[in-house]
Motif scaffolding. Structure first.
Motif, PDB file in Angstrom:
ATOM      1  N   LEU A   1       0.831  -1.201   0.000  1.00  0.00           N
ATOM      2  CA  LEU A   1       0.000   0.000   0.000  1.00  0.00           C
ATOM      3  C   LEU A   1       0.869   1.255   0.000  1.00  0.00           C
ATOM      4  O   LEU A   1       0.580   2.228  -0.707  1.00  0.00           O
ATOM      5  CB  LEU A   1      -0.931  -0.017   1.213  1.00  0.00           C
ATOM      6  N   GLN A   2       1.939   1.215   0.779  1.00  0.00           N
ATOM      7  CA  GLN A   2       2.869   2.347   0.807  1.00  0.00           C
ATOM      8  C   GLN A   2       3.435   2.620  -0.588  1.00  0.00           C
ATOM      9  O   GLN A   2       3.464   3.775  -1.045  1.00  0.00           O
ATOM     10  CB  GLN A   2       4.017   2.071   1.778  1.00  0.00           C
ATOM     11  N   ASP A   3       3.874   1.572  -1.273  1.00  0.00           N
ATOM     12  CA  ASP A   3       4.451   1.724  -2.610  1.00  0.00           C
ATOM     13  C   ASP A   3       3.451   2.369  -3.570  1.00  0.00           C
ATOM     14  O   ASP A   3       3.806   3.268  -4.350  1.00  0.00           O
ATOM     15  CB  ASP A   3       4.896   0.370  -3.162  1.00  0.00           C
ATOM     16  N   LEU A   4       2.202   1.907  -3.522  1.00  0.00           N
ATOM     17  CA  LEU A   4       1.181   2.452  -4.413  1.00  0.00           C
ATOM     18  C   LEU A   4       0.939   3.935  -4.153  1.00  0.00           C
ATOM     19  O   LEU A   4       0.837   4.738  -5.093  1.00  0.00           O
ATOM     20  CB  LEU A   4      -0.131   1.674  -4.244  1.00  0.00           C
ATOM     21  N   LEU A   5       0.857   4.304  -2.886  1.00  0.00           N
ATOM     22  CA  LEU A   5       0.592   5.699  -2.538  1.00  0.00           C
ATOM     23  C   LEU A   5       1.767   6.596  -2.912  1.00  0.00           C
ATOM     24  O   LEU A   5       1.577   7.717  -3.398  1.00  0.00           O
ATOM     25  CB  LEU A   5       0.270   5.820  -1.052  1.00  0.00           C
ATOM     26  N   VAL A   6       2.983   6.098  -2.700  1.00  0.00           N
ATOM     27  CA  VAL A   6       4.172   6.881  -3.054  1.00  0.00           C
ATOM     28  C   VAL A   6       4.268   7.036  -4.573  1.00  0.00           C
ATOM     29  O   VAL A   6       4.553   8.126  -5.088  1.00  0.00           O
ATOM     30  CB  VAL A   6       5.445   6.221  -2.485  1.00  0.00           C
TER      31      VAL A   6
END
Length: 250
Positions: free
Chosen positions: A51-56
């Motif tokens: 999820l972090q990767d997608l948001l970044v």
């Protein structure tokens, strides 16, 4: 209009909101356990990193994790991290278990408005209340006015938390199994920051074989993380539109 990309937005944000993702448990606290040694702490960390990767990658958000490895962090420290960094949204990720194995599906929790607030004992202290509204009021403001401002802030955070939960469920619903009444309320300690919109996502249940199969499958993880990212983006779009409308009406 629903953004087509995870975390994508139709609105160009002037400043990037900070999203704090909290993978539940960790270290000595493994959380729920499923058959074959599946542990909640491992599943939610892997999901939080996706999820972090997608948001970044969306270029729209600043993102921080309360833990990035298999480490233990107290619940109150997770809340404190979000508050100290003035997060715009706090998302705690879990995958629970239940004694009824037929219970399954994703759900999103917000704070129970009628719950006993464990922070009340802290907020009773005038200095801490003043800290919450720092920059919003003069330091010598009357206690009754400070109490009113804190109460108004809490109400607004609860409203925003509910909006975030609804946005995420709306995006997840077409492709992910949900619990009946997927937006729920509970007295989770991590949801009780008085100045940060906070939600808890239960990805599923390690006591249900169908949920376990999904939680271990990278395709399901990707699809669900993408839907949650879209939900987060939609929430901030709605908040921005509300702010723009309020400004226009002044």
């Amino acid at each position: 209009d629903t953004p087509t990309q995870p975390g994508g937005s139709n609105i160009e944000a002037k400043t990037r909101p900070l999203v704090v993702i909290d993978p539940g448990h960790g270290g000595v606290d493994s959380g729920a356990r499923g058959p074959g040694g599946v542990m909640e702490k491992d599943i939610v960390l892997a999901f939080a990193l996706k999820l972090q990767d997608l948001l970044v990658q969306s270029g729209r958000f600043d993102v921080a994790l309360t833990r990035e490895d298999d480490s233990f962090l107290k619940l109150e420290d997770r809340v404190a991290l979000a508050r100290q960094n003035k997060a715009d949204l706090f998302i705690s990720i879990h995958a629970d278990s239940f004694q009824q194995p037929e219970i399954r599906g994703l759900s999103v929790y917000t704070r129970d408005e009628n719950a006993t607030d464990v922070l009340d004992r802290v907020l009773a202290d005038q200095e801490n209340k003043a800290d919450i509204i720092a920059g919003l009021a003069p330091p010598q403001m009357a206690t009754s006015v400070v109490d009113l401002l804190v109460d108004l802030m809490r109400r607004e955070m609860r409203r925003q938390s509910y909006e975030a939960a609804q946005s995420i469920v709306h995006q997840v619903e077409p492709s992910v199994a949900l619990r009946k009444f997927p937006v729920r309320q509970a007295n989770f300690l991590v949801l009780q920051a008085p100045d940060v919109p906070s939600i808890l996502v239960e990805l599923g249940f390690l006591s249900n074989s169908s949920d376990i199969a999904n939680l271990k499958q990278s395709g399901w993880q990707d699809r669900t993380a993408e839907a949650i990212a879209r939900g987060i983006s939609a929430f901030f779009d709605e908040m921005q539109q509300g702010n723009d409308q309020a400004s226009a009406e002044k």
